[in-house]
Motif scaffolding. Structure first.
Motif, PDB file in Angstrom:
ATOM      1  N   UNK A  88       0.867  -1.182   0.000  1.00  0.00           N
ATOM      2  CA  UNK A  88       0.000   0.000   0.000  1.00  0.00           C
ATOM      3  C   UNK A  88       0.900   1.227   0.000  1.00  0.00           C
ATOM      4  N   UNK A  89       0.723   2.068  -1.017  1.00  0.00           N
ATOM      5  CA  UNK A  89       1.574   3.245  -1.145  1.00  0.00           C
ATOM      6  C   UNK A  89       0.756   4.433  -1.644  1.00  0.00           C
ATOM      7  N   UNK A  90       1.367   5.612  -1.552  1.00  0.00           N
ATOM      8  CA  UNK A  90       0.716   6.833  -2.045  1.00  0.00           C
ATOM      9  C   UNK A  90       0.424   6.681  -3.540  1.00  0.00           C
ATOM     10  N   UNK A  91      -0.732   7.161  -3.954  1.00  0.00           N
ATOM     11  CA  UNK A  91      -1.113   7.077  -5.369  1.00  0.00           C
ATOM     12  C   UNK A  91      -0.144   7.837  -6.262  1.00  0.00           C
ATOM     13  N   UNK A  92       0.335   8.970  -5.773  1.00  0.00           N
ATOM     14  CA  UNK A  92       1.207   9.805  -6.598  1.00  0.00           C
ATOM     15  C   UNK A  92       2.700   9.562  -6.356  1.00  0.00           C
ATOM     16  N   UNK A  93       3.028   8.657  -5.395  1.00  0.00           N
ATOM     17  CA  UNK A  93       4.439   8.377  -5.120  1.00  0.00           C
ATOM     18  C   UNK A  93       4.588   6.950  -4.576  1.00  0.00           C
ATOM     19  N   UNK A  94       4.863   5.975  -5.427  1.00  0.00           N
ATOM     20  CA  UNK A  94       4.973   4.582  -4.997  1.00  0.00           C
ATOM     21  C   UNK A  94       6.097   4.304  -4.000  1.00  0.00           C
ATOM     22  N   UNK A  95       6.982   5.260  -3.792  1.00  0.00           N
ATOM     23  CA  UNK A  95       8.064   5.036  -2.834  1.00  0.00           C
ATOM     24  C   UNK A  95       7.632   5.322  -1.396  1.00  0.00           C
ATOM     25  N   UNK A  96       6.456   5.945  -1.220  1.00  0.00           N
ATOM     26  CA  UNK A  96       5.967   6.273   0.127  1.00  0.00           C
ATOM     27  C   UNK A  96       4.897   5.261   0.532  1.00  0.00           C
ATOM     28  N   UNK A  97       5.220   4.434   1.532  1.00  0.00           N
ATOM     29  CA  UNK A  97       4.266   3.443   2.019  1.00  0.00           C
ATOM     30  C   UNK A  97       3.195   4.091   2.878  1.00  0.00           C
ATOM     31  N   UNK A  98       2.023   3.472   2.911  1.00  0.00           N
ATOM     32  CA  UNK A  98       0.890   3.973   3.696  1.00  0.00           C
ATOM     33  C   UNK A  98       0.543   2.982   4.779  1.00  0.00           C
ATOM     34  N   UNK A  99      -0.073   3.468   5.859  1.00  0.00           N
ATOM     35  CA  UNK A  99      -0.514   2.554   6.915  1.00  0.00           C
ATOM     36  C   UNK A  99      -1.741   1.766   6.472  1.00  0.00           C
ATOM     37  N   UNK A 100      -1.860   0.539   6.964  1.00  0.00           N
ATOM     38  CA  UNK A 100      -3.042  -0.300   6.727  1.00  0.00           C
ATOM     39  C   UNK A 100      -3.789  -0.397   8.053  1.00  0.00           C
ATOM     40  N   UNK A 101      -5.060   0.023   8.047  1.00  0.00           N
ATOM     41  CA  UNK A 101      -5.856   0.026   9.277  1.00  0.00           C
ATOM     42  C   UNK A 101      -6.657  -1.254   9.459  1.00  0.00           C
ATOM     43  N   UNK A 102      -6.977  -1.943   8.357  1.00  0.00           N
ATOM     44  CA  UNK A 102      -7.742  -3.191   8.444  1.00  0.00           C
ATOM     45  C   UNK A 102      -7.443  -4.037   7.213  1.00  0.00           C
ATOM     46  N   UNK A 103      -7.511  -5.349   7.410  1.00  0.00           N
ATOM     47  CA  UNK A 103      -7.277  -6.285   6.314  1.00  0.00           C
ATOM     48  C   UNK A 103      -8.050  -7.564   6.599  1.00  0.00           C
TER      49      UNK A 103
END
Length: 106
Positions: A88-103
């Motif tokens: 999971x990463x920023x839409x405009x920057x694949x090098x920036x990972x995003x937090x996952x709140x649920x899976x």
């Protein structure tokens, strides 16, 4: 008694589907089974991961990964087939990972 067994089976099915698992019937006396995806043969009692990222045994398979269901709106989940994980990463920057709140799964 038949109805109790049916009710228990029906209650278990939603949890199996949520977890990304399925059960395969095994015949008495089986010594090997074939992976439904890769068509490879495996001895009863063994386990393997197939090309669709499923962890399998002769009695069934489960997804080898979790599927993100909640993360920031400015992010996107992309499946990495080689690593069998969602990134999971920023839409405009694949090098920036995003937090996952649920899976779900795994």
């Amino acid at each position: 008694m038949k109805y109790l067994a049916l009710a228990l089976l029906l209650c278990a099915l939603p949890s199996l589907s949520t977890a990304g698992c399925f059960v395969k019937p095994m015949k008495a006396g089986m010594t090997h089974c074939q992976d439904d995806v890769d068509k490879t043969w495996h001895p009863v009692g063994s386990s393997w991961r197939n090309s669709e990222c499923m962890d399998c045994s002769c009695s069934g398979c489960c997804a080898a990964y979790s599927t993100p269901t909640k993360f920031p709106d400015d992010c996107v989940a992309v499946f990495d087939q080689e690593a069998c994980v969602y990134r999971v990463h920023k839409k405009d920057d694949p090098t920036v990972e995003c937090p996952i709140y649920a899976a779900v799964g795994k």
